[in-house]
Write a protein that holds these residues in place. Structure first.
Motif, PDB file in Angstrom:
ATOM      1  N   VAL A  68      -3.642 -36.443  39.202  1.00 41.68           N
ATOM      2  CA  VAL A  68      -4.947 -37.078  39.183  1.00 41.68           C
ATOM      3  C   VAL A  68      -6.073 -36.053  39.176  1.00 41.68           C
ATOM      4  N   LEU A 105     -10.197 -43.994  38.333  1.00 37.47           N
ATOM      5  CA  LEU A 105      -9.502 -43.015  39.179  1.00 37.47           C
ATOM      6  C   LEU A 105     -10.056 -43.034  40.599  1.00 37.47           C
ATOM      7  N   ASP A 106     -11.333 -43.360  40.740  1.00 44.05           N
ATOM      8  CA  ASP A 106     -11.918 -43.471  42.079  1.00 44.05           C
ATOM      9  C   ASP A 106     -11.321 -44.643  42.861  1.00 44.05           C
ATOM     10  N   GLU A 123     -13.892 -34.554  33.007  1.00 43.62           N
ATOM     11  CA  GLU A 123     -15.253 -34.132  33.299  1.00 43.62           C
ATOM     12  C   GLU A 123     -15.697 -32.965  32.426  1.00 43.62           C
ATOM     13  N   ARG A 167      -8.701 -35.639  36.059  1.00 43.15           N
ATOM     14  CA  ARG A 167     -10.123 -35.806  36.339  1.00 43.15           C
ATOM     15  C   ARG A 167     -10.922 -34.584  35.891  1.00 43.15           C
ATOM     16  N   GLU A 168     -10.401 -33.400  36.183  1.00 37.89           N
ATOM     17  CA  GLU A 168     -11.109 -32.175  35.814  1.00 37.89           C
ATOM     18  C   GLU A 168     -11.290 -32.075  34.305  1.00 37.89           C
ATOM     19  N   LEU A 178     -13.128 -42.524  34.775  1.00 33.06           N
ATOM     20  CA  LEU A 178     -13.343 -41.815  36.036  1.00 33.06           C
ATOM     21  C   LEU A 178     -13.524 -42.789  37.191  1.00 33.06           C
ATOM     22  N   ALA A 209      -5.394 -42.885  32.199  1.00 34.26           N
ATOM     23  CA  ALA A 209      -6.502 -41.930  32.119  1.00 34.26           C
ATOM     24  C   ALA A 209      -6.122 -40.744  31.247  1.00 34.26           C
TER      25      ALA A 209
END
Length: 338
Positions: A182, A170-171, A190, A186-187, A167, A146
């Protein structure tokens, strides 16, 4: 991390099998199309009557060099699809002349060449799939992938679809609280602005339409039996060509054996897929169909080319269309399972 020698800690790519498959399909297609072109044009020599002969192993090496240059010169996952394609075409041109490398008289038409090429490509594909299935990606590797995709996002070259895919991955982490970085990755994913991939618009739209077309066909309730019928028809076509060869008593022992083994394996995989479609569900059936298509592409068509260039080229086109349909259906089913 992958299991590697001490001191060599490597992170595997989530797209490894996809890129390796592109590499192999490009390589096999290049071999078949090159031999068809040479047969139709009377095997011309690049260089003419000047006394020079530029073997196609040389442009093959240059294409592999170009693939390496892309990997060394650019960061992020962006160049990998093109590198896989160029590398596959280059390797196909290279190994197509394997007969010259293993014979004292530089015999391009050395009969076992097809078998040598088959062993190389099949070992490559089987090894890649076995390696991935034996040791699944760890949470740390998924987060690292990622972050690798994030490179394109920070440079303003990340598509909305690719971001959503990452994303979603990652879920699906097994232990997200224990994975380092992580939340930060992710931040940033987004927050980055998504853009259309930097390729010519018409080219992009063409491939989008092709992909969407395969996805629409794959989602049809008739797709599974149609795939099975086409696979069986492909096998019947190869056996019909082989039967004509045997009746004509043309000496092609190695090619006949290769086609028989390939057609037999494809028949088993196709029949298994049709049976599993009722017993274990659609995904198991499509995975078996994928094995059937790859067997036909990597084994049957390679040996069939030694018998009939027209039949092998026609079979190649059908196999590529089937592979696109099978892969689209498999990707759709995997997304639905997540």
């Amino acid at each position: 991390m992958s299991r590697a020698p001490r001191g060599l800690r490597l992170v595997r790519s989530t797209k490894a099998v996809q890129h390796l498959t592109t590499f192999v399909v490009a390589g096999v297609s290049t071999i078949l199309l090159t031999r068809l072109y040479l047969a139709l044009t009377g095997y011309p020599q690049i260089g003419g009557d000047t006394g020079l002969h530029v073997a196609h192993v040389l442009p093959g090496g240059l294409l592999m060099l170009a693939a390496m240059w892309l990997q060394f010169s650019y960061v992020g996952p962006g160049p990998r699809p093109l590198a896989a394609l160029l590398g596959g075409v280059g390797f196909g041109l290279f190994i197509d002349e394997v007969g010259k490398f293993v014979t004292s008289d530089n015999d391009y038409f050395f009969a076992p060449s097809a078998a040598i090429m088959y062993v190389v490509f099949t070992g490559f594909v089987v090894g890649a799939h076995f390696w991935r299935r034996r040791v699944p990606l760890s949470d740390a590797e998924r987060v690292a992938n990622a972050a690798h995709v994030l490179v394109d996002g920070l440079a303003g070259r990340l598509s909305a679809q690719r971001r959503a895919e990452v994303l979603h991955s990652l879920d699906g982490l097994d232990h997200p609280r224990d994975a380092v970085g992580v939340a930060e990755v992710r931040e940033l994913l987004e927050r980055v602005e998504t853009r259309t991939p930097a390729v010519p618009q018409r080219f992009e739209e063409l491939w989008q339409r092709v992909g969407e077309g395969f996805t629409r066909l794959a989602s049809s309730r008739f797709a599974l039996p149609v795939m099975g019928v086409l696979l069986l028809a492909q096998i019947a076509w190869a056996l019909a060509v082989l039967t004509e060869l045997v009746l004509s008593r043309t000496p092609h022992g190695v090619a006949v054996g290769g086609v028989l083994v390939g057609a037999g394996a494809s028949t088993v995989f196709t029949a298994t897929g049709l049976w599993q479609g009722r017993r274990r569900g659609r995904r198991a059936a499509v995975e078996s169909f994928q094995r059937s298509v790859l067997t036909s592409l990597l084994l049957t068509q390679v040996f069939l080319f030694a018998v009939s260039q027209f039949a092998a080229t026609a079979g190649l086109l059908v196999d590529l269309a089937l592979l696109g349909l099978v892969n689209a259906d498999l990707a759709r089913l995997r997304r639905a399972d997540r």
